[in-house]
Scaffold this active site. Structure first.
Site, PDB file in Angstrom:
ATOM      1  N   PHE A 236     -21.823   9.614  33.607  1.00  0.00           N
ATOM      2  CA  PHE A 236     -20.793   8.452  33.901  1.00  0.00           C
ATOM      3  C   PHE A 236     -21.642   9.315  35.618  1.00  0.00           C
ATOM      4  O   PHE A 236     -21.222   8.677  35.997  1.00  0.00           O
ATOM      5  CB  PHE A 236     -19.209   8.717  33.607  1.00  0.00           C
ATOM      6  CG  PHE A 236     -18.152   8.040  35.091  1.00  0.00           C
ATOM      7  CD1 PHE A 236     -18.153   6.728  34.517  1.00  0.00           C
ATOM      8  CD2 PHE A 236     -17.819   8.706  35.956  1.00  0.00           C
ATOM      9  CE1 PHE A 236     -17.526   6.251  35.450  1.00  0.00           C
ATOM     10  CE2 PHE A 236     -17.099   8.528  36.549  1.00  0.00           C
ATOM     11  CZ  PHE A 236     -16.610   7.228  36.807  1.00  0.00           C
ATOM     12  N   ASP A 237     -21.133  10.724  36.437  1.00  0.00           N
ATOM     13  CA  ASP A 237     -21.329  11.040  37.136  1.00  0.00           C
ATOM     14  C   ASP A 237     -22.422  10.552  38.061  1.00  0.00           C
ATOM     15  O   ASP A 237     -22.648   9.932  38.985  1.00  0.00           O
ATOM     16  CB  ASP A 237     -21.116  12.302  37.400  1.00  0.00           C
ATOM     17  CG  ASP A 237     -20.184  12.996  37.058  1.00  0.00           C
ATOM     18  OD1 ASP A 237     -19.430  12.844  35.267  1.00  0.00           O
ATOM     19  OD2 ASP A 237     -19.451  13.814  37.750  1.00  0.00           O
TER      20      ASP A 237
END
Length: 447
Positions: A236-237
């Protein structure tokens, strides 16, 4: 206060459902206040938010089965913010389907500390927790950190300051800056640096550290980008940062002091493999247009360099002398890497196999470096095609060097140093062909 999924997405802290009109937030006493509408590049009106009882900063701590460490983490973080942050803040503990007493600890902390709230989600995953909590938050600046507090909290102020002032849209902690002080094992160090190298070479990423668990984002930016992210876990990052970079947003990097948690539950190898799959999926999504980058750029009102600056940059990149100089520098580095890999491979492979492996490894990095630095091609446009055509160029170079090797072995049984010498000469010829193909075919400017 404890919130449970799915109501968090629209009802947490009084936040409105998407598309419901002017944003509002419910302060203490049940009074509903209109939230100021943020504009890109403008400062947050912290004084107005303080007067309305709305937190300026919302720090999310995603947790899964952290009953032992959670209380110490939250109390340390709360104490630090109370001492150093001049405005209202909130700490959101996002429990990701824990099976131990993590949620009960979070609920007790929320009762004891008015700035703390607990959120329970039925699905695991850091990405899932951050997406849900951030989309529901009423704070103009959103941040998160890992529960082990591996990052020194002294970096939290410098992390959020450029977002409050409007200077930047996102901010990340980086463990790879020269001034960062990092204590961690060689395995995690190698995996982290290798992953970031792949991001830079294959995806053209400009940020230095994708996976440091210490990031912040303005809520106006989060509302636009988060609906286009898909990953629910550790990638996600990276997904969020790549999308922000493609939209021309400003990302501020803060060198951090970071100490590895020896009790971390993260499976480094599995996470790295998941990240590689995520890179492939994200590249494919952008290439196929699933993510409307042009629309996002317009909505966020932050584009690439102004036209005049783009023209000047393109002109500099198209200088033949400059291209040759950069191509030569990259070529020297690639040749040295190729030679080292070939000699290493000869310890357990024959000459042809070692030559092929060394060429393939260096060809991927060489194409990415020339794409970005020699010919000035930035961003994801035509990225997949460029690498495909680069592999065709690699095939021609391999055919030339493989032919030289085959000819040499028909004449004699040469030593490794003689093989290497002939291959370097063949590679020099292949390099000249490569430059012409890169300039006039792969990276040719197209109207």
């Amino acid at each position: 206060m404890t919130l449970t999924d799915p109501s968090i997405t629209d009802a947490a802290a009084g936040a409105p459902a998407p598309g419901s009109g002017e944003p509002t937030a419910q302060a203490a006493g049940g009074v509903v206040h209109p939230l100021p509408v943020l504009r890109p590049g403008t400062a947050v009106d912290a004084a107005a938010l303080d007067a309305a009882g709305i937190p300026v900063l919302d720090v999310t701590v995603p947790v899964y089965n952290e009953e032992k460490d959670l209380e110490e983490c939250v109390r340390r973080l709360h104490s630090h913010l109370a001492r150093t942050f001049e405005h209202g803040f909130r700490i959101t503990v996002a429990d990701n389907a824990s099976t131990d007493s993590t949620l009960r600890v979070a609920e007790r902390l929320a009762r004891e500390l008015p700035e703390v709230r607990a959120v329970h989600l039925e699905q695991k995953g850091r990405g899932n927790a951050l997406r849900r909590v951030w989309l529901a938050s009423d704070a103009p600046v959103l941040a998160y950190m890992d529960v082990d507090l591996s990052t020194d909290l002294a970096a939290l102020g410098p992390l959020v300051a450029p977002l409050l002032s409007g200077h930047s849209d996102l901010a990340i902690g980086t463990r790879l800056a020269r001034t960062s002080r990092v204590i961690r094992g060689p395995k995690r160090e190698f995996v982290s640096r290798s992953y970031n190298f792949l991001l830079h070479s294959l995806m053209g990423a400009g940020f230095s550290d994708a996976q440091c668990g210490f990031k912040a984002i303005r809520s106006d930016v989060a509302q636009q980008l988060l609906p286009h992210t898909l990953d629910t876990a550790w990638f996600f990052d990276t997904e969020l940062l790549v999308l922000a970079e493609r939209c021309g947003l400003r990302c501020h990097e803060v060198p951090v002091d970071w100490t590895d948690d020896p009790n971390s539950k993260v499976d480094v190898v599995r996470t790295a493999l998941d990240d590689l799959r995520g890179m492939y999926r994200l590249t494919t999504d952008m290439a196929r247009g699933r993510i409307p980058l042009a629309e996002l750029r317009g909505a966020l009102a932050r584009g690439p360099l102004p036209a005049g600056e783009r023209t000047a940059e393109a002109g500099r990149r198209q200088s033949l002398f400059g291209q040759l100089a950069r191509f030569a520098a990259i070529g020297i580095a690639s040749t040295l890497a190729y030679a080292a890999l070939f000699v290493l491979g000869r310890e357990f492979m024959d000459a042809q196999a070692s030559n092929f492996a060394a060429l393939l490894i260096t060809a991927v990095a060489n194409t990415a470096a020339n794409r970005r630095f020699t010919f000035g091609v930035l961003g994801a446009e035509r990225l997949g095609r460029h690498h495909f055509e680069g592999l065709i160029v690699f095939g021609l170079g391999w055919a030339l060097t493989a032919g030289a090797l085959a000819w040499m072995h028909t004449v004699a049984d040469p030593a490794t140093w003689l093989e290497l010498g002939v291959l370097i000469v063949a590679n020099l010829a292949a390099t000249a062909v490569k430059f012409l193909l890169f300039r006039h075919w792969v990276f040719r400017r197209r109207t």
